[in-house]
Motif scaffolding. Structure first.
Motif, PDB file in Angstrom:
ATOM      1  N   VAL A  24       0.857  -1.180   0.000  1.00 49.03           N
ATOM      2  CA  VAL A  24       0.000   0.000   0.000  1.00 49.03           C
ATOM      3  C   VAL A  24       0.901   1.241   0.000  1.00 49.03           C
ATOM      4  CG1 VAL A  24      -0.219   0.021   2.509  1.00 49.03           C
ATOM      5  CG2 VAL A  24      -1.969   1.074   1.136  1.00 49.03           C
ATOM      6  N   ASP A  25       0.430   2.311  -0.634  1.00 51.77           N
ATOM      7  CA  ASP A  25       1.212   3.542  -0.713  1.00 51.77           C
ATOM      8  C   ASP A  25       1.104   4.340   0.577  1.00 51.77           C
ATOM      9  OD1 ASP A  25       2.099   3.099  -3.282  1.00 51.77           O
ATOM     10  OD2 ASP A  25       0.404   4.127  -4.202  1.00 51.77           O
ATOM     11  N   ASN A  26       2.247   4.705   1.121  1.00 46.89           N
ATOM     12  CA  ASN A  26       2.370   5.626   2.255  1.00 46.89           C
ATOM     13  C   ASN A  26       1.430   5.343   3.422  1.00 46.89           C
ATOM     14  OD1 ASN A  26       4.334   7.013   0.788  1.00 46.89           O
ATOM     15  ND2 ASN A  26       2.768   8.235  -0.232  1.00 46.89           N
ATOM     16  N   PRO A  27       1.523   4.162   4.032  1.00 46.80           N
ATOM     17  CA  PRO A  27       0.705   3.915   5.216  1.00 46.80           C
ATOM     18  C   PRO A  27       1.267   4.678   6.415  1.00 46.80           C
ATOM     19  CG  PRO A  27       2.198   2.104   4.893  1.00 46.80           C
ATOM     20  CD  PRO A  27       2.374   3.028   3.712  1.00 46.80           C
ATOM     21  N   THR A  28       0.419   5.102   7.310  1.00 46.03           N
ATOM     22  CA  THR A  28       0.875   5.778   8.522  1.00 46.03           C
ATOM     23  C   THR A  28       0.731   4.817   9.701  1.00 46.03           C
ATOM     24  OG1 THR A  28      -1.299   6.672   9.042  1.00 46.03           O
ATOM     25  CG2 THR A  28       0.123   8.010   7.627  1.00 46.03           C
ATOM     26  N   TYR A  29       1.428   5.123  10.774  1.00 50.53           N
ATOM     27  CA  TYR A  29       1.326   4.246  11.944  1.00 50.53           C
ATOM     28  C   TYR A  29      -0.084   4.294  12.530  1.00 50.53           C
ATOM     29  CZ  TYR A  29       1.649   8.203  15.164  1.00 50.53           C
ATOM     30  OH  TYR A  29       1.399   9.351  15.863  1.00 50.53           O
TER      31      TYR A  29
END
Length: 124
Positions: A24-29
């Motif tokens: 997935v593109d640019n997952p955040t915590y």
């Protein structure tokens, strides 16, 4: 087990652990934490941690998620997710379905709802 969002995006050389087709593109915590919370697993969000190979420590790249997958005797805590790889693949599949990821148009008005485009009848 602990892991950074870099593990579900990027290249193999830079730390990606799952196939590019599933990534997935640019997952955040926070997104990873939301998915783990929905599974009911014990987890800890660490917003100030960063991946050691990450050269540019931008704010959106910070964060680590620690997840407890097994109890003290090694028995899995979830019925379907037993390994870190299974958890990463599940998170990569669920993050695009989060409400924060849904991109809906900003057009909240229904057609014909505003009275600006109507012709006036009668007096001039």
């Amino acid at each position: 087990k602990q892991w950074y969002q870099r593990r579900v995006r990027g290249s193999i050389e830079r730390g990606r652990r799952i196939p590019k087709e599933k990534a997935v593109d640019n997952p955040t915590y926070q997104e990873i934490g939301d998915v783990v919370r929905s599974l009911g697993l014990n987890h800890e969000l660490q917003p100030t941690k960063h991946y050691c190979r990450e050269l540019d420590r931008e704010r959106w790249q910070l964060g680590r998620v620690k997840v407890q997958l097994c109890d003290g005797e090694g028995a899995p805590l979830h019925e379907t997710i037993h390994t870190k790889r299974q958890l990463m693949e599940y998170c990569a599949a669920m993050i695009p379905k989060l409400k924060t990821r849904s991109s809906k148009p900003a057009d909240n008005q229904q057609p014909g709802a505003s009275g600006k485009n109507k012709k006036k009848k009668g007096r001039k």
